[in-house]
Scaffold this motif. Sequence first.
Motif, PDB file in Angstrom:
ATOM      1  N   LEU A  83       0.686  -1.332   0.137  1.00  0.00           N
ATOM      2  CA  LEU A  83       0.058  -0.175   0.140  1.00  0.00           C
ATOM      3  C   LEU A  83       0.936   1.232   0.165  1.00  0.00           C
ATOM      4  O   LEU A  83      -0.133   2.632  -0.230  1.00  0.00           O
ATOM      5  N   HIS A  84       1.786   0.781   0.117  1.00  0.00           N
ATOM      6  CA  HIS A  84       3.266   2.568   0.057  1.00  0.00           C
ATOM      7  C   HIS A  84       2.580   3.477   1.296  1.00  0.00           C
ATOM      8  O   HIS A  84       2.848   4.666   0.580  1.00  0.00           O
TER       9      HIS A  84
ATOM     10  N   PHE B 216       2.373   2.578  10.496  1.00  0.00           N
ATOM     11  CA  PHE B 216       0.960   2.963   9.722  1.00  0.00           C
ATOM     12  C   PHE B 216      -0.255   1.733  10.770  1.00  0.00           C
ATOM     13  O   PHE B 216       0.589   0.717  10.811  1.00  0.00           O
ATOM     14  N   LYS B 217      -1.113   1.925  11.139  1.00  0.00           N
ATOM     15  CA  LYS B 217      -1.954   1.277  12.156  1.00  0.00           C
ATOM     16  C   LYS B 217      -2.980   1.003  11.299  1.00  0.00           C
ATOM     17  O   LYS B 217      -3.907   1.193  10.983  1.00  0.00           O
ATOM     18  N   PHE B 218      -3.551  -0.271  11.499  1.00  0.00           N
ATOM     19  CA  PHE B 218      -3.865  -1.263  11.572  1.00  0.00           C
ATOM     20  C   PHE B 218      -5.128  -0.991  12.437  1.00  0.00           C
ATOM     21  O   PHE B 218      -4.839  -1.645  13.566  1.00  0.00           O
TER      22      PHE B 218
ATOM     23  N   PHE C 220      -8.679  -0.380   7.838  1.00  0.00           N
ATOM     24  CA  PHE C 220      -8.164   1.193   7.535  1.00  0.00           C
ATOM     25  C   PHE C 220      -8.331   2.208   6.544  1.00  0.00           C
ATOM     26  O   PHE C 220     -10.011   1.454   5.688  1.00  0.00           O
ATOM     27  N   ASN C 221      -8.332   3.926   6.764  1.00  0.00           N
ATOM     28  CA  ASN C 221      -8.885   4.208   6.127  1.00  0.00           C
ATOM     29  C   ASN C 221      -8.013   3.913   4.460  1.00  0.00           C
ATOM     30  O   ASN C 221      -6.708   4.039   4.033  1.00  0.00           O
ATOM     31  N   LYS C 222      -9.171   4.392   3.319  1.00  0.00           N
ATOM     32  CA  LYS C 222      -8.818   4.096   1.805  1.00  0.00           C
ATOM     33  C   LYS C 222      -7.798   5.033   1.409  1.00  0.00           C
ATOM     34  O   LYS C 222      -7.546   4.696   0.934  1.00  0.00           O
ATOM     35  N   ASP C 223      -8.100   6.446   2.234  1.00  0.00           N
ATOM     36  CA  ASP C 223      -7.405   8.106   1.923  1.00  0.00           C
ATOM     37  C   ASP C 223      -6.273   7.651   2.086  1.00  0.00           C
ATOM     38  O   ASP C 223      -6.097   8.427   3.201  1.00  0.00           O
TER      39      ASP C 223
END
Length: 76
Positions: free
Chosen positions: A46-47, A52-54, A72-75
């Motif tokens: 996802l780069h 980054f937290k899931f 997670f937030n798709k943005d």
Amino acid sequence: MVLDLIVLKTDDGYTAEIPSMKGCESWAHSEDEAIDKTLELLRFYLHVKSDFKFKIDRARKEGNQIVYKVIFNKDL
């Protein structure tokens, strides 16, 4: 966004995979380690940064397979 994370208990450890992300799978001796390795790969695909937290929710168990939901937030 919500993705399935499937953990399968095998004779020698655990495999974890996110079926909707080709190649996003790993193996480890413990369930937690297999999940962590797979989430690390997901971050790579996802780069996003390594911190980054899931959100992980256990959805159901079917025999020797456990299905989790990765939220997670798709943005990104």
